[in-house]
Motif scaffolding. Structure first.
Motif, PDB file in Angstrom:
ATOM      1  N   CYS A  70       0.838  -1.203   0.000  1.00 10.02           N
ATOM      2  CA  CYS A  70       0.000   0.000   0.000  1.00 10.02           C
ATOM      3  C   CYS A  70       0.871   1.250   0.000  1.00 10.02           C
ATOM      4  O   CYS A  70       0.609   2.212  -0.737  1.00 10.02           O
ATOM      5  CB  CYS A  70      -0.914  -0.031   1.221  1.00 10.02           C
ATOM      6  SG  CYS A  70      -2.026   1.375   1.358  1.00 10.02           S
TER       7      CYS A  70
ATOM      8  N   LYS B  85       2.497   1.842  -3.371  1.00  9.50           N
ATOM      9  CA  LYS B  85       1.482   2.311  -4.320  1.00  9.50           C
ATOM     10  C   LYS B  85       1.190   3.793  -4.118  1.00  9.50           C
ATOM     11  O   LYS B  85       0.904   4.531  -5.075  1.00  9.50           O
ATOM     12  CB  LYS B  85       0.206   1.489  -4.150  1.00  9.50           C
ATOM     13  CG  LYS B  85      -0.879   1.804  -5.174  1.00  9.50           C
ATOM     14  CD  LYS B  85      -2.087   0.908  -4.967  1.00  9.50           C
ATOM     15  CE  LYS B  85      -3.174   1.237  -5.980  1.00  9.50           C
ATOM     16  NZ  LYS B  85      -4.377   0.371  -5.787  1.00  9.50           N
ATOM     17  N   ASN B  86       1.292   4.250  -2.865  1.00 14.39           N
ATOM     18  CA  ASN B  86       1.008   5.654  -2.542  1.00 14.39           C
ATOM     19  C   ASN B  86       2.191   6.589  -2.769  1.00 14.39           C
ATOM     20  O   ASN B  86       2.050   7.807  -2.616  1.00 14.39           O
ATOM     21  CB  ASN B  86       0.599   5.776  -1.068  1.00 14.39           C
ATOM     22  CG  ASN B  86      -0.756   5.162  -0.765  1.00 14.39           C
ATOM     23  OD1 ASN B  86      -1.503   4.812  -1.673  1.00 14.39           O
ATOM     24  ND2 ASN B  86      -1.074   5.013   0.514  1.00 14.39           N
TER      25      ASN B  86
ATOM     26  N   THR C 257       2.524   8.253   1.842  1.00 18.55           N
ATOM     27  CA  THR C 257       1.499   8.509   2.858  1.00 18.55           C
ATOM     28  C   THR C 257       0.814   7.195   3.227  1.00 18.55           C
ATOM     29  O   THR C 257       0.634   6.313   2.382  1.00 18.55           O
ATOM     30  CB  THR C 257       0.422   9.491   2.353  1.00 18.55           C
ATOM     31  OG1 THR C 257      -0.193   8.948   1.173  1.00 18.55           O
ATOM     32  CG2 THR C 257       1.039  10.847   2.031  1.00 18.55           C
TER      33      THR C 257
ATOM     34  N   GLU D  45      -6.059   3.077   5.890  1.00 13.81           N
ATOM     35  CA  GLU D  45      -5.244   2.083   5.197  1.00 13.81           C
ATOM     36  C   GLU D  45      -4.538   1.159   6.179  1.00 13.81           C
ATOM     37  O   GLU D  45      -4.429  -0.054   5.946  1.00 13.81           O
ATOM     38  CB  GLU D  45      -4.227   2.798   4.298  1.00 13.81           C
ATOM     39  CG  GLU D  45      -4.868   3.451   3.079  1.00 13.81           C
ATOM     40  CD  GLU D  45      -3.928   4.375   2.340  1.00 13.81           C
ATOM     41  OE1 GLU D  45      -4.053   4.470   1.103  1.00 13.81           O
ATOM     42  OE2 GLU D  45      -3.070   5.016   2.991  1.00 13.81           O
TER      43      GLU D  45
END
Length: 339
Positions: free
Chosen positions: A221, A224-225, A238, A243
């Motif tokens: 995650c 991906k951010n 972030t 999340e």
């Protein structure tokens, strides 16, 4: 550690004492390794020594010799306060200001024991009778090695338990010996620790190769951010509270993720912003390569500090407002971020 301080500490330790050893809040490998290493050394000298951590520490450190003896202040406040009140000597390791222990600060400020600080962060405060501070050191664990050597005039008192604890802290705080703070002296210390029983291969495995599914999901995650700002040679990540919750976050799951930004070509400044709704803050970790001082950046803008290439900070506004503020600041640092 200078001769005068060594003499003072040696005199203090020449008689039995009740001693507490304190790491900073959210203790990492260096904080836990240094406090446990020192605990074993002091116990072997006949002292009553206990480690009291402000809060819990990551699962990947819960194999370390003596970790089961650590008292967690937030879980056993009454017991911890009794130890601190009765202590005649209080060691504070891997931090240099009492605010770094969070909700333990008031208890420590009221304590009457003699304080001894061992730390490698910049701008130490003056609460300790003995302050062993060296910002050029790779880690507090390397400093504990030097501390033992200075008191004993050699390193023969370093047992395999101590060696495993100190090796862990040096390894984690140097990024597996790749940061600029890793000197030839650091490698000589590590070599001696291995000779004294530090199981280097097993330590690497226990720290880096025991991931939970939640940690890998959070890493995915986070990556991906990631936002890459090429003009500023900067990358930031972030992670919102939502999340973290969706991926069953556990303490330690975000450890080291900030460093992924620096693995990108031409990136010299990497940051991670992690929302913590329980504390009402955005926790921030800063990393850099070369001469860009994240310590100065964190102190100037995000109530933080640390080392030139590794620092922390916080923000009291939303995640979106925090990242917007961060991006807006970068233009005034553009020349410094050229690399």
């Amino acid at each position: 550690m200078n001769k005068e301080d060594s003499k003072t500490v040696k005199s203090l330790l020449s008689s039995p004492h009740k001693i507490v050893i304190i790491p900073h809040k959210n203790p990492d490998g260096d904080a836990i390794g240094s406090t446990l290493g020192l605990m074993h050394y002091l116990k072997n000298k006949g002292q009553q020594a206990v480690v009291i951590a402000p809060n819990d520490f990551p699962k990947f450190l819960k194999w370390m010799p003596g970790q089961e003896e650590i008292i967690i202040f937030e879980n056993d406040k009454e017991v911890a306060e009794k130890y601190i009140t009765e202590a005649s000597i209080i060691f504070t390791l891997d931090f240099n200001h009492l605010s770094r222990v969070g909700f333990m600060q008031e208890t420590l400020e009221a304590a009457e024991g003699t304080f001894i600080m061992i730390d490698h962060h910049q701008a130490p405060s003056d609460y300790a009778k003995v302050t062993y501070s060296d910002v050029h050191m790779s880690s507090t664990c390397e400093m504990v090695y030097n501390f033992i050597e200075a008191i004993e005039q050699d390193t023969s008192k370093i047992t395999s338990k101590i060696a495993n604890c100190l090796y862990t802290g040096i390894m984690t705080d140097t990024g597996s010996f790749k940061y600029s703070s890793t000197t030839s002296r650091t490698h000589r210390v590590v070599a001696d620790l291995i000779d004294k029983g530090a199981e280097n291969m097993a330590i690497h495995n226990k720290v880096f190769d025991t991931n939970s599914p939640s940690r890998l999901h959070i890493l995915g995650c986070a990556l991906k951010n990631m936002v890459i700002l090429e003009d500023y040679h900067t990358a930031y990540i972030t992670l919102s509270q939502e999340e973290l919750d969706e991926n069953e976050f556990k303490k330690g799951d975000t450890e080291g993720i900030v460093n992924y930004g620096l693995t990108l070509d031409n990136i010299i400044f990497a940051v991670i912003f992690i929302e913590n709704k329980d504390e009402g803050i955005i926790k921030i970790s800063f990393r850099s390569q070369g001469n860009f001082s994240v310590n100065e950046f964190a102190r100037a803008h995000f109530e933080g500090g640390g080392h030139d290439n590794a620092a922390g900070g916080k923000s009291n506004v939303s995640l979106e407002e925090t990242t917007a503020k961060f991006v807006a600041l970068l233009d005034s640092y553009k020349d410094q971020l050229k690399g």
